[in-house]
Design a protein around this motif. Structure first.
Motif, PDB file in Angstrom:
ATOM      1  N   ALA A 297      -2.786 -35.221  27.159  1.00  9.23           N
ATOM      2  CA  ALA A 297      -3.234 -34.326  28.337  1.00  9.23           C
ATOM      3  C   ALA A 297      -2.027 -33.825  28.797  1.00  9.23           C
ATOM      4  O   ALA A 297      -1.595 -32.806  28.833  1.00  9.23           O
ATOM      5  CB  ALA A 297      -4.348 -34.889  29.008  1.00  9.23           C
TER       6      ALA A 297
ATOM      7  N   ALA B 271      -5.950 -29.247  28.835  1.00 11.12           N
ATOM      8  CA  ALA B 271      -3.879 -28.812  29.309  1.00 11.12           C
ATOM      9  C   ALA B 271      -3.328 -27.749  29.293  1.00 11.12           C
ATOM     10  O   ALA B 271      -2.830 -26.958  30.511  1.00 11.12           O
ATOM     11  CB  ALA B 271      -3.701 -30.148  29.768  1.00 11.12           C
TER      12      ALA B 271
ATOM     13  N   VAL C  93      -5.275 -40.416  32.727  1.00  9.35           N
ATOM     14  CA  VAL C  93      -5.048 -38.962  32.608  1.00  9.35           C
ATOM     15  C   VAL C  93      -4.072 -39.530  31.489  1.00  9.35           C
ATOM     16  O   VAL C  93      -3.318 -39.904  31.647  1.00  9.35           O
ATOM     17  CB  VAL C  93      -4.661 -37.735  32.703  1.00  9.35           C
TER      18      VAL C  93
ATOM     19  N   LYS D  40     -12.750 -37.943  25.177  1.00  7.10           N
ATOM     20  CA  LYS D  40     -12.313 -35.764  24.979  1.00  7.10           C
ATOM     21  C   LYS D  40     -11.118 -35.644  24.494  1.00  7.10           C
ATOM     22  O   LYS D  40     -10.658 -34.771  25.308  1.00  7.10           O
ATOM     23  CB  LYS D  40     -13.180 -35.337  26.036  1.00  7.10           C
ATOM     24  N   GLU D  41     -10.445 -36.463  24.308  1.00 11.01           N
ATOM     25  CA  GLU D  41      -8.426 -35.994  24.304  1.00 11.01           C
ATOM     26  C   GLU D  41      -8.355 -35.226  23.584  1.00 11.01           C
ATOM     27  O   GLU D  41      -7.502 -33.969  23.880  1.00 11.01           O
ATOM     28  CB  GLU D  41      -8.132 -37.441  24.091  1.00 11.01           C
TER      29      GLU D  41
ATOM     30  N   ARG E 267      -9.943 -32.266  23.487  1.00 12.42           N
ATOM     31  CA  ARG E 267     -10.551 -31.281  24.113  1.00 12.42           C
ATOM     32  C   ARG E 267      -9.772 -31.337  25.150  1.00 12.42           C
ATOM     33  O   ARG E 267      -8.802 -29.284  25.482  1.00 12.42           O
ATOM     34  CB  ARG E 267     -12.159 -30.927  24.121  1.00 12.42           C
ATOM     35  N   THR E 268      -8.929 -32.352  25.236  1.00  9.76           N
ATOM     36  CA  THR E 268      -8.483 -32.475  26.590  1.00  9.76           C
ATOM     37  C   THR E 268      -6.840 -31.800  26.622  1.00  9.76           C
ATOM     38  O   THR E 268      -6.187 -31.416  27.631  1.00  9.76           O
ATOM     39  CB  THR E 268      -8.768 -33.963  27.712  1.00  9.76           C
TER      40      THR E 268
ATOM     41  N   PHE F  63     -12.378 -37.748  30.981  1.00  9.37           N
ATOM     42  CA  PHE F  63     -11.440 -37.480  29.915  1.00  9.37           C
ATOM     43  C   PHE F  63     -11.720 -38.464  28.744  1.00  9.37           C
ATOM     44  O   PHE F  63     -10.663 -38.898  27.199  1.00  9.37           O
ATOM     45  CB  PHE F  63     -10.013 -37.790  29.925  1.00  9.37           C
TER      46      PHE F  63
END
Length: 352
Positions: free
Chosen positions: A126, A96, A122, A88-89, A91-92, A85
């Motif tokens: 997200a 989610a 994580v 790429k937060e 997009r995550t 992760f």
């Protein structure tokens, strides 16, 4: 004088020991059914059956979540999950939110997965997106809502789930940029209370998938499984006992008596009234249909559906045990605020 001081110190120690015993969750889990048996024995079987049935329905999710965390910790693979992760937060958050919209979890059943995701590193943004969107809607709940209330409500609730998930996720994302929510989990002593909060990697990121050949790693798996399992079991047991009591003694007529009316006030009241009512996404539509017949506005109905699904008292009980105060407040703020905003938007749509 010295004797008096010693007596006072002894008295204070006894008081503190007594408070610690009262605060023990297992004590409450035992005392609540015992109190029901003594005070209202005629309701004992129905309340206990409801709580046990709800808990047993959650057990598979708990087992899956704690097994996954125990395996990742024993193998040293938790660091790989965290790295997946990294960078790429944004997009995550979207992923989610979408996954949460498909996952068939109520606000209590989602707790084990929240614990697992946070324990594995994580990003909270997200996790919050999944946390808020998951209890609101899933394919079966969509069809049930459409059947009881119509497709306008079903589609609006789906949009609400995705919207609140994104608002919560990006809200945490931007607040984290300001230095907030650096440690969302409560700092607990595992040896004394047990929690899902220990994210230390005991093997310095060394990956060994077949851990069962290593006695030290096997012990890590066993300890993680038992500790996290007991932690989640005790809090969810308390949560479902509270839920059973509310379902037993709070009827739709009681709720409807102060929810009827139009305007912003009914929407705000609807958002907060959903909390003590605690109606999951499957039971809520039929009850809300009856409340609408008693005078509940469309916006109030939507706020009630959203607020009750996200922020119920049983869920808040479990969440409080898991995260720190600032994270807990953020969860409530996004939950209630999102419910009110969705209620206002839906009322505007209906009136338009």
């Amino acid at each position: 004088m010295k004797i008096k001081e010693n007596n006072e110190s002894s008295f204070l120690r006894n008081i503190n020991n007594f408070n610690l015993k009262i605060k023990n969750v297992w004590t409450l889990v035992f005392l609540i059914p015992l109190s029901i048996l003594i005070i209202i024995p005629e309701n004992f079987n129905s309340i206990l059956t409801f709580a046990l049935k709800a808990l047993m329905g959650t057990i598979p999710f708990i087992l899956f979540a704690i097994s996954l965390v125990a395996y990742l910790k024993a193998t040293g693979a938790e660091s790989l999950v965290s790295k997946a992760f990294k960078g790429k937060e944004v997009r995550t958050i979207f992923i989610a939110t979408l996954v949460g919209g498909l996952a068939p979890f109520c606000s209590c059943e989602v707790i084990p997965f929240i614990a697992s995701m946070l324990a594995l590193g994580v990003p909270l943004s997200a996790v919050m997106a999944f946390w808020l969107s998951s209890p609101l809607i899933d394919p079966p709940a969509l069809l049930i809502t459409a059947s009881a209330l119509g497709w306008d409500y079903a589609i609006a609730k789906t949009i609400s789930a995705l919207t609140i998930g994104l608002i919560g996720g990006f809200g945490i994302y931007f607040l984290a940029k300001l230095g907030m929510f650096t440690s969302p989990l409560k700092d607990q002593n595992r040896s004394s209370s047990g929690s899902c909060c220990d994210t230390k990697d005991p093997f310095n990121q060394e990956l060994v998938l077949k851990f069962w050949n290593n006695s030290e790693r096997t012990k890590i798996f066993r300890d993680e499984f038992i500790t996290n399992g007991l932690f989640l079991l005790k809090w969810l047991s308390l949560a479902y006992l509270i839920e059973a009591l509310m379902v037993q003694f709070m009827s739709a007529q009681i709720i409807g008596s102060f929810l009827s009316g139009d305007g912003l006030s009914s929407i705000v009241i609807g958002a907060f009234a959903g909390v003590p009512a605690y109606l999951n996404s499957y039971a809520a539509p039929a009850i809300v249909s009856g409340l609408i017949e008693q005078g509940l506005s469309a916006g109030g109905a939507m706020a009630f559906l959203v607020g009750g699904a996200i922020s119920s008292i049983p869920a808040m009980t479990a969440v409080w045990s898991l995260v720190n105060r600032s994270t807990f407040i953020a969860y409530l703020t996004f939950g209630f605020g999102g419910a009110i905003l969705c209620g206002i938007a839906f009322q505007f749509y209906v009136n338009f």
